[in-house]
Enzyme design. Structure first.
Site, mmCIF file in Angstrom:
data_model
loop_
_atom_site.group_PDB
_atom_site.id
_atom_site.type_symbol
_atom_site.label_atom_id
_atom_site.label_comp_id
_atom_site.label_asym_id
_atom_site.label_seq_id
_atom_site.Cartn_x
_atom_site.Cartn_y
_atom_site.Cartn_z
ATOM 1 N N LYS A 297 18.372 18.062 -2.792
ATOM 2 C CA LYS A 297 17.348 17.011 -3.057
ATOM 3 C C LYS A 297 16.649 17.168 -1.496
ATOM 4 O O LYS A 297 16.808 17.066 -0.629
ATOM 5 C CB LYS A 297 17.885 15.104 -3.533
ATOM 6 C CG LYS A 297 16.779 14.825 -3.218
ATOM 7 C CD LYS A 297 17.631 12.950 -2.903
ATOM 8 C CE LYS A 297 16.319 11.852 -3.224
ATOM 9 N NZ LYS A 297 16.982 11.003 -3.509
ATOM 10 N N ASP A 299 13.333 16.381 0.227
ATOM 11 C CA ASP A 299 12.958 15.466 0.423
ATOM 12 C C ASP A 299 11.241 15.368 1.392
ATOM 13 O O ASP A 299 11.506 16.578 2.179
ATOM 14 C CB ASP A 299 13.875 14.229 0.328
ATOM 15 C CG ASP A 299 13.006 12.533 0.136
ATOM 16 O OD1 ASP A 299 11.816 12.738 -0.010
ATOM 17 O OD2 ASP A 299 13.860 11.990 0.017
ATOM 18 N N ARG A 349 10.858 14.127 -8.592
ATOM 19 C CA ARG A 349 10.462 12.811 -8.543
ATOM 20 C C ARG A 349 8.922 12.627 -8.773
ATOM 21 O O ARG A 349 8.145 12.877 -8.085
ATOM 22 C CB ARG A 349 10.984 12.278 -7.418
ATOM 23 C CG ARG A 349 12.786 11.757 -7.758
ATOM 24 C CD ARG A 349 12.431 10.550 -7.809
ATOM 25 N NE ARG A 349 11.788 9.225 -7.003
ATOM 26 C CZ ARG A 349 12.245 9.324 -6.532
ATOM 27 N NH1 ARG A 349 13.407 9.855 -5.627
ATOM 28 N NH2 ARG A 349 11.871 7.773 -5.245
ATOM 29 N N ASP A 353 9.905 4.804 -4.904
ATOM 30 C CA ASP A 353 11.480 4.643 -5.097
ATOM 31 C C ASP A 353 11.810 4.120 -5.886
ATOM 32 O O ASP A 353 11.023 2.265 -5.785
ATOM 33 C CB ASP A 353 12.205 4.273 -3.403
ATOM 34 C CG ASP A 353 12.096 5.409 -3.149
ATOM 35 O OD1 ASP A 353 11.918 6.849 -2.856
ATOM 36 O OD2 ASP A 353 13.007 5.402 -1.855
HETATM 37 C C1 9PG Z 1 16.031 8.175 2.454
HETATM 38 C C2 9PG Z 1 14.824 8.765 1.070
HETATM 39 C C3 9PG Z 1 15.574 8.665 -0.745
HETATM 40 C C4 9PG Z 1 15.194 8.350 -1.576
HETATM 41 C C5 9PG Z 1 13.757 8.986 -1.154
HETATM 42 C C6 9PG Z 1 12.733 8.861 0.146
HETATM 43 O O1 9PG Z 1 8.307 5.803 4.775
HETATM 44 N N1 9PG Z 1 8.525 5.800 3.605
HETATM 45 O O2 9PG Z 1 7.543 5.799 2.785
HETATM 46 C C7 9PG Z 1 9.766 6.183 2.559
HETATM 47 C C8 9PG Z 1 8.953 6.548 1.221
HETATM 48 C C9 9PG Z 1 10.227 7.276 0.682
HETATM 49 C C10 9PG Z 1 10.966 6.939 1.202
HETATM 50 C C11 9PG Z 1 11.694 6.814 2.530
HETATM 51 C C12 9PG Z 1 10.859 6.672 3.003
HETATM 52 O O3 9PG Z 1 12.589 7.529 0.445
HETATM 53 O O4 9PG Z 1 12.554 8.813 -2.306
HETATM 54 O O5 9PG Z 1 15.306 8.908 -2.840
HETATM 55 O O6 9PG Z 1 16.355 9.809 -0.404
HETATM 56 O O7 9PG Z 1 13.872 8.816 1.025
HETATM 57 O O8 9PG Z 1 15.325 8.925 3.045
#
Ligand code: 9PG
Length: 474
Positions: A297, A299, A349, A353
């Site tokens: 995954k 990210d 994705r 979330d």
């Molecule tokens: C792990 C997560 C999970 C999750 C992902 C992602 O700060 N933000 O805007 C932010 C957005 C999404 C996020 C985390 C922080 O989630 O989508 O499934 O893997 O990272 O940290």
């Protein structure tokens, strides 16, 4: 020039026009498409996984996402700074009974929508698709012009994030693995929390026997090991930040480009245009494969494409190298610019979330931010990206079965379960030891069954024997 569709004639300005299946191909870095009658709704397509994709009402004033600064996690920062309705890669207007869609055929494009115009701007030469017809048909015709990569069915996944968040350890994950034994899960995916820091991709002290050890235990249980990485992010805590200040993505003044803020620290991006960075990222991917992980995954990928559309071609080249290094491993791309990920991603994705609650109104309403965690936001944007199902495994994020640590009403949980059945991408984070007997049974049925899905209208489905209506989500 005027183009004839069955629904009527459309005036366009472009450097070239040709026929293409389902519509026309337009050429030019800037093209204009005039709506034959005034439109009220614009299909606004956000930049990356978490950004808003939805029909928006042009009669309502544009709500700026607050605070504007330091939120590159939410969308292409340029889109957020505009006083008009711009989208990433494509845009569409509802005109009479039909939908007029302008979609880029290459990276680096944005589309403006007003009540009588779609204006496309692109950095590349690939041109545009223009369609005018029934909503589902026009989006399907566009998707057939985009890269595709579809290898078999999406896997059934257990992911650690939505139950344990960053609070994971070897012991806890082994417990969850044991408990999942009797469930037809295929991938056991370790999420954020195993690494020393962003940019320092070694097991931390909660994983004393290392990541290869855990991969072996997962494989022993007959599951495919999965691992989360944010390969283009770095924070000040990482040695990489000091050893390679030259690898950071910087603006014209030489300042590091802000890539967001999370876990109490500012995030920085590695420069995906630097061949040394790409070599480092591909060797990181190979390290994870060598540990035994075959589902990655990846990210926060938007970081590799900042400052926005301008970085998409660079992103695509870097991701092609990652794809090559990953071989047959399954790549689930997340926080990823949507269009430039097609043809590279196995899974993508397509929404924010989920969370064990419906909506965080402080953020979604008062801060006008539809990109934060919450089931409503996740469903809304996913619904508007289902047309990508012919190009990639569309990941709507995990389904909840537990009532423990969960504020979701049963009805909301069913909407998410149906969405997983609709996309075929079935995942959960619930550890079986959090489930009541009937919840465990529901999880088992969810994983075992693949009910027949029929799309009755953009927001209505028949899933097995059940009618499912998503209009209220919007
Ligand atoms: C792990 C997560 C999970 C999750 C992902 C992602 O700060 N933000 O805007 C932010 C957005 C999404 C996020 C985390 C922080 O989630 O989508 O499934 O893997 O990272 O940290």
């Amino acid at each position: 020039m005027r183009l004839r569709f069955s629904l009527g004639e459309v005036a366009v300005e472009a450097e070239g026009v040709g026929k293409t299946p389902g519509g026309f191909r337009l050429l030019g870095k800037e093209v204009r498409v005039y709506a034959p009658s005034p439109a009220r709704f614009f299909f606004r397509h956000g930049w990356q996984s978490w950004s808003l994709a939805s029909w928006v009402d042009l009669a309502e004033p544009l709500k700026p996402l607050l605070p504007l600064k330091r939120r590159p996690q939410a969308d292409d920062p340029w889109l957020l700074s505009q006083k008009a309705h711009w989208g990433s890669g494509l845009g569409a207007l509802r005109v009479g009974e039909g939908v007029l869609l302008l979609g880029a055929l290459g990276p680096g494009a944005r589309v403006l929508g007003t009540e009588d115009l779609l204006l496309g701007r692109s950095g590349g030469q690939e041109g545009w698709f223009l369609g005018f017809g029934k909503e589902e048909e026009v989006f399907a015709a566009y998707s057939r012009h985009l890269p595709r990569r579809l290898r078999g069915k999406p896997p059934r996944v257990w992911c650690s994030w939505y139950s344990f968040y960053r609070d994971i350890s070897e012991g806890l994950l082994l417990e969850a693995l044991e408990a999942l034994q009797s469930y037809p899960v295929e991938v056991f995916q370790i999420d954020d929390g195993w690494q020393r820091a962003l940019g320092d991709w070694e097991a931390n002290e909660s994983f004393p026997r290392g990541m290869a050890y855990l991969a072996e235990r997962i494989r022993e249980k007959g599951l495919r090991p999965g691992l989360w990485l944010a390969p283009f992010l770095v924070t000040e805590e990482s040695p990489l930040f000091r050893t390679h200040p030259d690898w950071l993505l910087r603006d014209e003044e030489g300042r590091p480009v802000p890539a967001g803020f999370n876990w109490g620290l500012p995030l920085y991006a590695l420069d995906a245009g630097n061949p040394e960075v790409v070599a480092w990222v591909t060797s990181l991917v190979q390290k994870a494969l060598a540990w035994g992980y075959e589902y990655l995954k990846l990210d926060f990928l938007y970081a590799a494409a900042l400052p926005g559309a301008e970085g998409e071609a660079r992103y695509r080249r870097a991701l092609e190298a990652v794809r090559e290094a990953a071989g047959e491993a399954y790549l689930l791309l997340c926080g990823a610019p949507i269009l430039p990920s097609l043809g590279i991603a196995d899974g993508l994705r397509v929404g924010p979330d989920v969370a064990p609650y419906w909506d965080n109104e402080d953020r979604s309403f008062w801060l006008a931010d539809p990109t934060g965690p919450g089931l409503r936001n996740a469903l809304r944007t996913t619904l508007h990206r289902l047309w990508l199902m012919e190009n990639v495994h569309v990941d709507p994020d995990v389904v909840y079965f537990r009532t423990r640590y969960n504020l979701l009403p049963p009805k909301a949980m069913r909407l998410q379960q149906a969405m997983a059945w609709i996309t075929g991408f079935k995942a959960t984070s619930d550890p079986p030891f959090w489930l009541l007997p009937e919840e465990a049974e529901a999880l088992r049925r969810f994983l075992e069954e693949d009910p027949k899905v029929e799309r009755l209208s953009p927001y209505r489905f028949r899933v097995g024997e059940e009618g499912v209506e998503y209009a209220e989500v919007l």
